[in-house]
Design a protein around this motif. Structure first.
Motif, short mmCIF file in Angstrom:
data_model
loop_
_atom_site.label_atom_id
_atom_site.label_comp_id
_atom_site.label_asym_id
_atom_site.label_seq_id
_atom_site.Cartn_x
_atom_site.Cartn_y
_atom_site.Cartn_z
N PRO A 66 3.20 2.24 1.40
CA PRO A 66 4.07 3.33 0.94
C PRO A 66 4.20 3.40 -0.58
N ARG A 67 4.22 2.24 -1.24
CA ARG A 67 4.32 2.26 -2.70
C ARG A 67 3.10 2.92 -3.32
N LYS A 115 -7.34 -7.48 2.24
CA LYS A 115 -6.16 -7.83 1.45
C LYS A 115 -5.43 -9.02 2.04
N ARG A 116 -5.37 -9.04 3.35
CA ARG A 116 -4.72 -10.19 3.97
C ARG A 116 -5.47 -11.46 3.63
N VAL A 136 -7.37 -3.39 4.66
CA VAL A 136 -6.15 -4.12 4.97
C VAL A 136 -6.51 -5.55 5.36
N ALA A 168 -4.74 -12.41 0.14
CA ALA A 168 -3.40 -12.98 0.02
C ALA A 168 -3.41 -14.42 0.50
N VAL A 224 9.46 3.55 1.44
CA VAL A 224 9.73 2.45 0.51
C VAL A 224 11.19 2.02 0.62
N SER A 238 0.62 -3.68 -3.57
CA SER A 238 1.02 -4.62 -2.54
C SER A 238 1.44 -3.95 -1.25
N SER A 239 1.81 -2.68 -1.28
CA SER A 239 2.22 -2.08 -0.03
C SER A 239 1.76 -0.64 0.05
N TYR A 243 5.09 -0.93 -8.08
CA TYR A 243 4.24 0.16 -7.63
C TYR A 243 2.92 0.09 -8.39
N LEU A 276 1.34 5.19 -1.92
CA LEU A 276 1.40 6.63 -1.64
C LEU A 276 2.43 7.32 -2.52
N ALA A 293 -0.40 -6.55 3.43
CA ALA A 293 -0.65 -5.14 3.21
C ALA A 293 0.53 -4.28 3.61
#
Lengths: 188, 519
Positions: B167-168, B493-494, B490, B497, A80, B164-165, B436, B170, A13
């Motif tokens: 910040p992406r 998601k882990r 979160v 994964a 990012v 996947s992340s 993204y 957001l 995450a």
């Protein structure tokens, strides 16, 4: 057919996958995140130019929300960039028709964009059916269709069909173009 | 039983021949487009928006409900029958279903997926029927601060949990919010970010954002890395006797019910939609499997198709709960459906059940009807869907481009919209290329203006006192749930994964037969 071993995935995450074997500076990633950050800055600067009508009753003016959006965009883009710099690269999307090992084929993308741009001129000049013919034929050819003339013919068929269904039957005013305008059925 | 009466009236509307035809048309088109590879439910709905420009609201929404459910059904056919090594782990149904098909049990996989979808879809629609009016009644009492809290919850869960992340996600959300800002601001009438262009004064239509990101962006991305060569479809044995044996039924019914129980609640909360539900269901089935079935997991266990497919469809119905009662889209598909409502000047939300009760109940009734139609359409017509799967890719994607162009131009009959569509499509391409998620952008574009409106209303009531935003118990609950959802998400998601990492490799070596023989 042997499927290549999938690249190790670490889509946790907090970050993307770590960079895989051939390490190349992810210039594209930096540029995209940088442009996003620039858009955020633009949003903040632009917000200062939004006119606030004098004596407006609302407590929160039309500028506050744009400021917040700009800040979010800048902060997230910088995060990012930091991630990428630390080696957490983005994981490109998967899909049924996507070859996971193929490099990005920018030429095809450029061809498709060019085909799509023809719509800007052709829809109003030549009419909807012909605009679709060019878009469909051009796009199919760019993507590797074997017979370009077949693609053009299918495109023309698709254009005429949509013209009839949407223009004549559903009543959307798609322009039939000078070549077809004299046929009453295309008027809807 | 208020809602029962209302539902019966809804059926009376939806069973009129013309609406039945609309529903049939919707599920048929939805399945056909959903079967097409690379086209998910969000893209299906986005591409077919122009169909509704000239229908009456009830008819349009019935078509849409059909497209929505049909797209879900169609997608499972694709992942079961299309052979795409290397990618199958991203779609749970493909994990087991694709391997079942390779082992010659494709018909059983398709059948358990379709029947499971029917069971789950019907059960979840029942739950929707009885839950939604109550929630709508509660929701009427919510103030602007509460709405703002809900929207923030939706923003952050969709933005932080998809992709996947964090910040992406957001960044994607921020881009959507920025697009949502363009245009004339409602309260003060000021233009923002319009560059003085008249066409921009009305704002950027959500249809352009959705079609641009999903249809155009996806096509450009696929084109950049297209898999060339013949399309390989795994052949399916014909005849209903092959569908499901008694043993298959025995192994399927419990996963169907469990999948429904997992999928519906997850669909109703803004937790990233059906993906999470299907993965959770798959993990559950794998854990619960005993004996033979346990050994089969990874090589084509029917439980691994039945459970996730049921969860997928139950979640799809669950998404409609916040959509209809609160006006909150929790997935990209839901966001596009909201824009369909908006194009008729109908605003989904708590008042919908009072102001437009005829429309809502006809819509809900058509969900039941659509489910039955899908069951009937899917199994016997598998041969036709297989043909759809074989459409040569150059023509397929050229066709998508043509329809995307139609959707943009038919909005206002102005090529300026076509240009905006292309720009957004390029952004969508780059976002996919660099990892993204695009869904937060669509949600941001739709919910952004609503968020601002509610925030400013709340501030007007409180005379600028920020603590008003957390004054009501509801808002406090919403914000604390947000914290819980994010932590939970979160964690999920882990888990997902880890599951992907441990999923066994497909066995391709022992299955040469289907590659040549395709009847």
């Amino acid at each position: 057919m042997t499927s290549p071993a999938p690249a190790p995935r670490d889509a946790t995450a907090s970050g993307g996958a770590p960079a895989s074997a051939p390490v190349r500076a992810p210039i594209g990633e930096f540029v995209f995140a940088g442009v996003c950050a620039a858009l955020g800055v633009y949003a903040i600067v632009g917000a200062g130019f939004i006119r606030v009508p004098p004596g407006s009753a609302s407590v929160l003016g039309p500028r506050v929300f744009p400021y917040a959006v700009g800040l979010l965009l800048v902060a997230a883009s910088v995060a990012v960039i930091v991630q990428v710099a630390r080696g957490h690269r983005g994981v490109p999307d998967d899909g049924e028709d996507i070859d996971p090992d193929a490099p990005t084929d920018w030429l095809t993308v450029a061809k498709l964009v060019a085909c799509f741009l023809t719509q800007l001129l052709l829809i109003e000049w030549a009419g909807w059916p012909f605009a679709v013919m060019v878009l469909f034929g051009g796009a199919a050819w760019s993507l590797g269709a074997k017979r370009w003339w077949a693609a053009l013919l299918i495109g023309l068929g698709l254009g005429l069909t949509t013209q009839l269904v949407f223009g004549a039957w559903l009543g959307l005013s798609l322009p039939a173009g000078p070549l077809l305008d004299w046929i009453p059925i295309f008027h809807g | 039983m208020d809602s029962l009466n209302a539902l019966l009236e809804g059926f009376a509307t939806a069973l009129q021949p013309q609406y039945l035809l609309y529903a049939l048309f919707g599920v048929f088109i939805g399945t056909a487009v959903g079967v097409l590879p690379g086209i998910g439910p969000a893209m299906t709905v986005a591409l077919l928006l122009p169909l509704t420009y000239s229908l009456d609201p009830t008819g349009a929404l019935i078509v849409f409900a059909g497209i929505y459910y049909g797209g879900m059904y169609g997608g499972s056919t694709t992942s079961i029958l299309l052979n795409t090594p290397g990618e199958s782990s991203s779609i749970v149904t493909a994990l087991e279903g694709n391997r079942m098909a390779k082992a010659g049990r494709g018909a059983a996989a398709l059948a358990t997926a379709a029947i499971g979808s029917f069971v789950a879809g019907t059960a979840a629609t029942l739950a929707l029927t009885f839950l939604a009016p109550g929630i709508a009644k509660l929701a009427v009492q919510l103030g602007p601060a509460d709405y703002f809290a809900l929207i923030v919850v939706a923003f952050l869960t969709v933005g932080a949990l998809l992709g996947s992340s964090v910040p992406r996600g957001l960044v994607s959300l921020g881009l959507g919010l920025l697009l949502g800002l363009v245009g004339t601001e409602v309260l003060s009438g000021q233009q923002r970010y319009t560059f003085g262009i008249a066409s921009l004064a009305d704002g950027i239509d959500v249809v352009l954002i959705a079609v641009g990101l999903f249809a155009l962006g996806e096509t450009l991305y696929v084109a950049s890395r297209l898999r060339h060569g013949a399309v390989r479809v795994i052949p399916v044995t014909r005849g209903w006797r092959n569908w499901m044996t008694r043993r298959d039924w025995r192994r399927s019914w419990r996963p169907w019910l469990r999948g429904t129980a997992i999928g519906f609640p997850i669909g109703t909360i803004p937790a990233g939609g059906a993906d999470v539900a299907t993965f959770l269901s798959y993990a559950t089935e794998r854990k619960l499997a005993r004996g033979n079935a346990r050994a089969e997991f990874g090589r084509g266990a029917i439980e691994g198709v039945a459970g996730p497919e049921a969860a997928n469809n139950a979640a799809a119905a669950g998404v409609l709960v916040p959509l209809l009662t609160l006006g909150l889209p929790t997935t990209a598909t839901a966001a596009i459906i909201i824009s369909a409502f908006q194009s008729y000047g109908i605003r989904p939300g708590p008042m919908l059940f009072e102001n437009q009760s005829g429309l809502v109940w006809a819509l809900i009734a058509s969900l039941y009807i659509g489910n039955v139609m899908l069951l009937v359409l899917n199994l016997p017509l598998v041969g036709m869907w297989v043909k759809v799967l074989r459409i040569p890719r150059p023509y397929l994607y050229a066709g998508i481009l043509a329809f995307a162009g139609l959707g943009a131009y038919a909005l206002h009959f102005n090529v300026f919209d076509t240009l905006i569509l292309l720009a957004i499509g390029l952004v969508g391409f780059l976002m996919r290329r660099y990892g993204y998620p695009v869904a937060p952008m669509v949600v941001g574009g739709i919910l952004g203006p609503m968020a601002e409106e509610q925030l400013r209303k709340a501030m007007a009531i409180s005379q600028g006192d920020l603590s008003y935003l957390v004054h009501s118990p509801f808002a406090i609950i919403a914000y604390s749930t947000l914290a819980v959802i994010i932590v939970l998400g979160v964690w999920l998601k882990r888990r997902q994964a880890r599951l992907e990492a441990t999923a066994p490799e497909p066995i391709t070596a022992s299955l040469p037969a289907w590659e040549e023989a395709d009847r």
